[in-house]
Scaffold this active site. Structure first.
Site, PDB file in Angstrom:
ATOM      1  N   TYR A  26       4.376  10.786 -10.342  1.00 26.70           N
ATOM      2  CA  TYR A  26       4.112   9.361 -10.234  1.00 26.70           C
ATOM      3  C   TYR A  26       5.430   8.701  -9.847  1.00 26.70           C
ATOM      4  O   TYR A  26       6.285   8.461 -10.679  1.00 26.70           O
ATOM      5  CB  TYR A  26       3.584   8.852 -11.566  1.00 26.70           C
ATOM      6  CG  TYR A  26       3.083   7.423 -11.605  1.00 26.70           C
ATOM      7  CD1 TYR A  26       3.121   6.593 -10.490  1.00 26.70           C
ATOM      8  CD2 TYR A  26       2.567   6.904 -12.776  1.00 26.70           C
ATOM      9  CE1 TYR A  26       2.656   5.297 -10.547  1.00 26.70           C
ATOM     10  CE2 TYR A  26       2.100   5.602 -12.851  1.00 26.70           C
ATOM     11  CZ  TYR A  26       2.153   4.806 -11.735  1.00 26.70           C
ATOM     12  OH  TYR A  26       1.703   3.518 -11.809  1.00 26.70           O
ATOM     13  N   LYS A  68       1.535  10.198  -6.556  1.00 29.37           N
ATOM     14  CA  LYS A  68       1.098   8.801  -6.527  1.00 29.37           C
ATOM     15  C   LYS A  68       2.344   7.999  -6.199  1.00 29.37           C
ATOM     16  O   LYS A  68       3.282   7.921  -6.985  1.00 29.37           O
ATOM     17  CB  LYS A  68       0.499   8.343  -7.852  1.00 29.37           C
ATOM     18  CG  LYS A  68       0.068   6.878  -7.796  1.00 29.37           C
ATOM     19  CD  LYS A  68      -0.478   6.363  -9.108  1.00 29.37           C
ATOM     20  CE  LYS A  68      -0.800   4.878  -9.003  1.00 29.37           C
ATOM     21  NZ  LYS A  68      -1.178   4.300 -10.288  1.00 29.37           N
ATOM     22  N   THR A 128       3.933   4.749  -5.806  1.00 30.31           N
ATOM     23  CA  THR A 128       3.910   3.322  -6.108  1.00 30.31           C
ATOM     24  C   THR A 128       5.256   2.744  -5.712  1.00 30.31           C
ATOM     25  O   THR A 128       6.127   2.489  -6.531  1.00 30.31           O
ATOM     26  CB  THR A 128       3.576   3.082  -7.590  1.00 30.31           C
ATOM     27  OG1 THR A 128       2.354   3.756  -7.896  1.00 30.31           O
ATOM     28  CG2 THR A 128       3.397   1.603  -7.885  1.00 30.31           C
ATOM     29  N   GLY A 147       0.084   3.612  -4.537  1.00 28.58           N
ATOM     30  CA  GLY A 147      -0.086   2.998  -5.843  1.00 28.58           C
ATOM     31  C   GLY A 147      -0.080   1.487  -5.822  1.00 28.58           C
ATOM     32  O   GLY A 147      -0.372   0.864  -6.836  1.00 28.58           O
TER      33      GLY A 147
END
Length: 197
Positions: free
Chosen positions: A39, A69, A71, A93
């Site tokens: 992430y 992901k 972001t 994200g």
């Protein structure tokens, strides 16, 4: 895509280097038997993953990770991750970067507001997939209007409020999230009427 996944962001509080982050993900990989996603959320972790660093390139290519992901508004970094390993699953994200992320080879998105904005993003994706870029941009602008209002009023309290207005009572956010004001609820009601009725 994956019925069960494990999503971990970079360790935060202390700003670890790329070698330590890679070892952290390798340790998680050794401990779990689920697809593992990095992430990448530099605004919250304070660490921007350096995809040119050998240790990070290694976990992107050696089977440690199933995907990322992303972001971050750095869509060039997203493209580099795709180039390093075309087999990874890559998700945007940030809702307001969806169309740009798709153009840079993201497979899709995981967003906080998708519990109710999915109809807009389904149309964005449909327009993008058919090559109707003017329509896709128009729809992305609508989505960005919604995202801007949610952020202005407080993302998570706003999402819970909207879900409640749509018939799904999920309660309010716990502290330290502040409760919405009457003015914020009114602004969210106007947004709902404009984009979702």
């Amino acid at each position: 895509l994956f019925p069960y996944t494990t999503l971990f962001r970079s360790p935060f509080y202390y700003k670890f280097g790329m070698d330590a982050i890679a070892e952290y993900f390798r340790a998680i990989r050794a401990a779990v038997d689920l697809p593992l996603f990095l992430y990448n959320f530099p605004v919250n972790t304070g660490v921007d993953i350096d995809v040119s660093h050998p240790a990070i390139r290694s976990i992107l290519t050696d089977g440690t990770l199933a995907g990322v992901k992303h972001t971050s508004i750095n869509l060039g970094q997203l493209e580099r991750i795709r180039r390093i390993n075309p087999e990874l699953s890559l998700f945007c994200g940030y809702e307001d970067a969806y169309l740009g992320a798709r153009a840079m080879a993201a497979d899709g998105a995981i967003g906080s507001s998708f519990n109710f904005t999915l109809p807009i993003f389904t149309e964005v994706e449909r327009a993008y997939a058919s090559g109707s870029m003017d329509r896709a941009r128009e729809l992305q602008q609508n989505a960005n209007d919604v995202t801007e209002i949610l952020a202005k009023c407080g993302l998570f309290p706003s999402i819970k409020y909207v879900l409640g207005r749509q018939g799904l009572d999920v309660g309010e956010c716990r502290r330290p999230f502040p409760a919405l004001t009457d003015a914020q609820r009114a602004e969210l009601d106007i947004m709902l009427a404009r984009y979702f009725d």
